[in-house]
Write an enzyme that holds these catalytic residues in place. Structure first.
Site, mmCIF file in Angstrom:
data_model
loop_
_atom_site.group_PDB
_atom_site.id
_atom_site.type_symbol
_atom_site.label_atom_id
_atom_site.label_comp_id
_atom_site.label_asym_id
_atom_site.label_seq_id
_atom_site.Cartn_x
_atom_site.Cartn_y
_atom_site.Cartn_z
ATOM 1 N NE ARG A 119 -4.294 -1.320 0.133
ATOM 2 C CZ ARG A 119 -4.451 -2.398 -0.647
ATOM 3 N NH1 ARG A 119 -3.483 -2.774 -1.459
ATOM 4 N NH2 ARG A 119 -5.579 -3.069 -0.631
ATOM 5 C CD GLU A 179 -3.361 3.151 -5.513
ATOM 6 O OE1 GLU A 179 -4.425 2.565 -5.779
ATOM 7 O OE2 GLU A 179 -2.400 2.600 -4.977
ATOM 8 C CG HIS A 219 -3.591 -0.821 -6.602
ATOM 9 N ND1 HIS A 219 -4.017 -0.162 -5.471
ATOM 10 C CD2 HIS A 219 -3.619 -2.150 -6.294
ATOM 11 C CE1 HIS A 219 -4.298 -1.056 -4.531
ATOM 12 N NE2 HIS A 219 -4.069 -2.272 -5.011
HETATM 13 N N1 LIG Z 1 -0.953 -4.424 -5.179
HETATM 14 C C1 LIG Z 1 -2.055 -5.141 -5.098
HETATM 15 O O1 LIG Z 1 -2.840 -5.196 -6.038
HETATM 16 C C2 LIG Z 1 -2.351 -5.904 -3.865
HETATM 17 C C3 LIG Z 1 -1.824 -5.543 -2.657
HETATM 18 N N2 LIG Z 1 -2.083 -6.274 -1.531
HETATM 19 C C4 LIG Z 1 -1.486 -5.839 -0.268
HETATM 20 O O2 LIG Z 1 -0.654 -6.881 0.228
HETATM 21 C C5 LIG Z 1 -0.830 -6.974 1.644
HETATM 22 C C6 LIG Z 1 -0.422 -8.349 2.125
HETATM 23 O O3 LIG Z 1 -1.313 -9.337 1.651
HETATM 24 P P1 LIG Z 1 -1.236 -10.856 2.168
HETATM 25 O O4 LIG Z 1 0.148 -11.332 2.093
HETATM 26 O O5 LIG Z 1 -2.293 -11.615 1.478
HETATM 27 O O6 LIG Z 1 -1.646 -10.654 3.689
HETATM 28 P P2 LIG Z 1 -1.268 -11.576 4.927
HETATM 29 O O7 LIG Z 1 -2.201 -11.170 6.011
HETATM 30 O O8 LIG Z 1 -1.214 -12.999 4.523
HETATM 31 O O9 LIG Z 1 0.222 -11.126 5.294
HETATM 32 C C7 LIG Z 1 0.539 -9.901 5.875
HETATM 33 C C8 LIG Z 1 1.747 -10.124 6.781
HETATM 34 O O10 LIG Z 1 2.155 -8.857 7.291
HETATM 35 C C9 LIG Z 1 2.538 -9.070 8.639
HETATM 36 N N3 LIG Z 1 2.542 -7.825 9.403
HETATM 37 C C10 LIG Z 1 1.541 -7.247 10.113
HETATM 38 N N4 LIG Z 1 1.979 -6.143 10.713
HETATM 39 C C11 LIG Z 1 3.281 -6.006 10.378
HETATM 40 C C12 LIG Z 1 4.283 -5.062 10.714
HETATM 41 N N5 LIG Z 1 4.021 -4.043 11.534
HETATM 42 N N6 LIG Z 1 5.511 -5.224 10.184
HETATM 43 C C13 LIG Z 1 5.785 -6.274 9.378
HETATM 44 N N7 LIG Z 1 4.875 -7.203 9.049
HETATM 45 C C14 LIG Z 1 3.647 -7.072 9.545
HETATM 46 C C15 LIG Z 1 1.547 -10.094 9.157
HETATM 47 O O11 LIG Z 1 2.019 -10.718 10.355
HETATM 48 C C16 LIG Z 1 1.456 -11.026 7.986
HETATM 49 O O12 LIG Z 1 2.417 -12.060 8.074
HETATM 50 C C17 LIG Z 1 -2.315 -6.624 1.832
HETATM 51 O O13 LIG Z 1 -2.567 -6.147 3.143
HETATM 52 C C18 LIG Z 1 -2.550 -5.570 0.786
HETATM 53 O O14 LIG Z 1 -2.359 -4.289 1.337
HETATM 54 C C19 LIG Z 1 -2.847 -7.397 -1.582
HETATM 55 C C20 LIG Z 1 -3.393 -7.812 -2.769
HETATM 56 C C21 LIG Z 1 -3.252 -7.061 -3.990
HETATM 57 O O1 LIG Z 2 -9.360 -4.288 -5.946
HETATM 58 C C1 LIG Z 2 -8.263 -4.066 -6.436
HETATM 59 O O2 LIG Z 2 -8.170 -3.617 -7.589
HETATM 60 C C2 LIG Z 2 -6.995 -4.266 -5.644
HETATM 61 C C3 LIG Z 2 -7.069 -5.334 -4.584
HETATM 62 C C4 LIG Z 2 -6.039 -5.166 -3.550
HETATM 63 O O3 LIG Z 2 -5.222 -4.290 -3.569
HETATM 64 C C5 LIG Z 2 -6.044 -6.093 -2.422
HETATM 65 O O4 LIG Z 2 -6.486 -7.241 -2.573
HETATM 66 O O5 LIG Z 2 -5.589 -5.698 -1.347
#
Ligand SMILES: NC(=O)C1=CN([C@@H]2O[C@H](COP(=O)(O)OP(=O)(O)OC[C@H]3O[C@@H](n4cnc5c(N)ncnc54)[C@H](O)[C@@H]3O)[C@@H](O)[C@H]2O)C=CC1
Ligand SMILES: O=C(O)CCC(=O)C(=O)O
Length: 321
Positions: A235, A264, A282
C-alpha cells in the site's frame, strides 16, 4: 429481490461469479465508472443494497451508515481492507470479509517483475528502442543478492519461493515467525533495522495499519544501502512519498518499483517521473486468474450473507488507515 452492488473494475469479467449471483436471484448493480468510487458516489449506490462487493472504493462510516438498514455484508474483492472502515462496520453489525489467497500468486509475480524491471532498466530501454535508439544500459542480477521481505504472510511467502529460485538470500521482518520459511527456504528473521541495512532489494508485503503507515521514511531510507531497490506492491501509505522522492533523486537509494501510491492515480508525477523508478497502476492482483478467484470468493460471501449464513473469511481485527 436481493440487491448486490459489485464495484471492482474487473469483477464483471468473471462469468462464473456473475452466474452465481444471478442464479442466487440477485439484482446486480455494476460499477460503470471504470474506477473506484468515492464516498459521495457510494452513499448513493449503497442505499437498499443487501451486499456490497468492493475493491478499493472508499467504504467509509458514512457509506456504511447509508447502507446499514439493509446491508448484510461488505465483501472485499481482495485482501487489503484498509479502504473499509471496519470499526464502523462492526459497530453497525455488518461483517466485512476478504478473499485470502486469491490474489497471492499474482501479486508475488508482480513484485518479481518489478524487481527485474528496475534491476535491468527494462521500461527505459524499451522506450528507447521504440524511438529508434539502441541505448544499452548495464543492469544487475538478482542472484546472490539479499532480499528483505517486510511482512512474511501469504504474498511475502510466495515472493520468497520465487526469490530463492533466483538464487537470492532472503531475510525477513514479521512479528510472526514461520518455521516452514526457515526450514524450506533458509529465511533468516531479522530486526527492521538489520533488514534495511543488509538488503539489496526490499519488498513490502505488510498491511496498511497504524504500525506500518509511513514506515519507509527519511530515517529508514537513510539506513538502506545506496544500491538498494525498494519494491512496494502493498500500500502507498507505507511510504512517505516525499522522503522516497528525495532518496531516489539524491542517490540515497538506487531505485524503486511501485504498484501502489498514497493517492491513486498519484497526486504529483514527481516520483513516477524519475528515471530509476518503474511503476504500475495498482495491478498486483489484476490478472485473469486472480480476478476469477477473488470474484468467486466474494460472490460466495454475498450469497452466504443473504441466506443468513455466517461469513467464511471475516476480518477479525479492526484496521485504521
Ligand atoms: N498491489 C495489489 O494489487 C495488492 C496488494 N495487496 C497488499 O498486500 C498486503 C499483504 O497481503 P497478504 O500477504 O495476502 O496478507 P497476509 O495477512 O497474509 O500477510 C501480511 C503479513 O504482514 C505481517 N505484518 C503485520 N503487521 C506487520 C508489521 N508491523 N511489520 C511487518 N509485518 C507485519 C503479518 O504478520 C502477515 O504475516 C495486503 O494487506 C494488501 O495491502 C494485496 C493484494 C493485492
Ligand atoms: O481491488 C483491487 O483492484 C486491488 C485489490 C487489492 O489491492 C487487495 O487485494 O488488497
Amino acid at each position: 429481490m436481493p440487491k448486490v452492488v459489485a464495484l471492482p473494475r474487473s469483477f464483471s469479467r468473471s462469468e462464473e461469479a456473475k452466474e452465481m449471483l444471478l442464479q442466487a436471484g440477485f439484482e446486480v448493480i455494476w460499477n460503470t465508472e471504470g474506477r473506484p468510487l468515492k464516498e459521495a458516489e457510494l452513499i448513493e449506490v449503497i442505499k437498499g443494497a443487501d451486499a456490497l462487493i468492493t475493491g478499493i472504493d472508499e467504504v467509509t462510516a458514512k457509506v456504511l451508515e447509508a447502507g446499514a438498514p439493509t446491508l448484510k455484508v461488505v465483501a472485499k474483492y481482495g485482501v487489503g481492507y484498509d479502504n473499509i472502515d471496519v470499526e464502523a462496520a462492526s459497530r453497525l453489525g455488518i461483517p466485512v470479509t476478504i478473499t485470502p489467497g486469491a490474489p497471492t500468486r499474482s501479486v508475488a509475480e508482480l513484485a518479481l517483475t518489478l524487481m527485474l524491471s528496475v534491476a535491468r532498466h527494462i521500461p527505459q530501454m524499451n522506450a528507447g528502442v521504440r524511438e529508434g535508439g539502441w541505448g544499452r544500459t548495464t543492469g544487475s542480477e538478482l542472484g546472490d543478492k539479499v532480499l528483505g521481505v517486510v511482512g512474511l504472510g501469504a504474498i511475502g511467502a510466495e515472493v520468497v519461493k520465487r526469490a530463492v529460485a533466483f538464487d537470492m538470500k532472503v531475510i525477513a521482518y514479521d512479528a510472526f515467525v514461520r518455521q516452514d520459511m526457515i526450514d524450506k527456504y533458509g529465511v533468516q528473521y531479522v530486526t527492521l533495522q538489520e533488514l534495511y541495512a543488509q538488503s539489496d532489494f526490499i519488498t513490502l508485503h505488510a498491511p496498511a495499519i497504524p504500525e506500518t503507515v509511513g514506515m519507509i521514511n527519511k530515517e529508514s531510507l537513510a539506513q538502506m544501502k545506496k544500491s538498494a531497490i525498494l519494491i512496494n506492491t502493498a500500500r502507498g501509505d507505507l511510504v512517505v512519498e516525499q522522503d522516497l522522492y528525495e532518496a531516489l533523486s539524491s542517490g540515497q537509494i538506487a531505485g524503486a518499483g511501485l504498484d501502489t501510491f498514497i493517492q491513486e492515480p498519484p497526486a504529483t508525477l514527481d516520483i513516477v517521473g524519475l528515471p530509476n523508478v518503474v511503476t504500475s497502476p495498482h495491478v498486483g492482483s489484476n490478472t485473469v486468474e486472480a480476478g476469477y478467484r477473488m470474484a468467486k470468493m466474494a460472490a460466495e460471501e454475498a450469497i452466504r450473507a443473504v441466506n443468513g449464513e455466517a461469513p467464511k473469511f471475516p476480518v477479525k481485527a479492526p484496521v485504521s488507515k
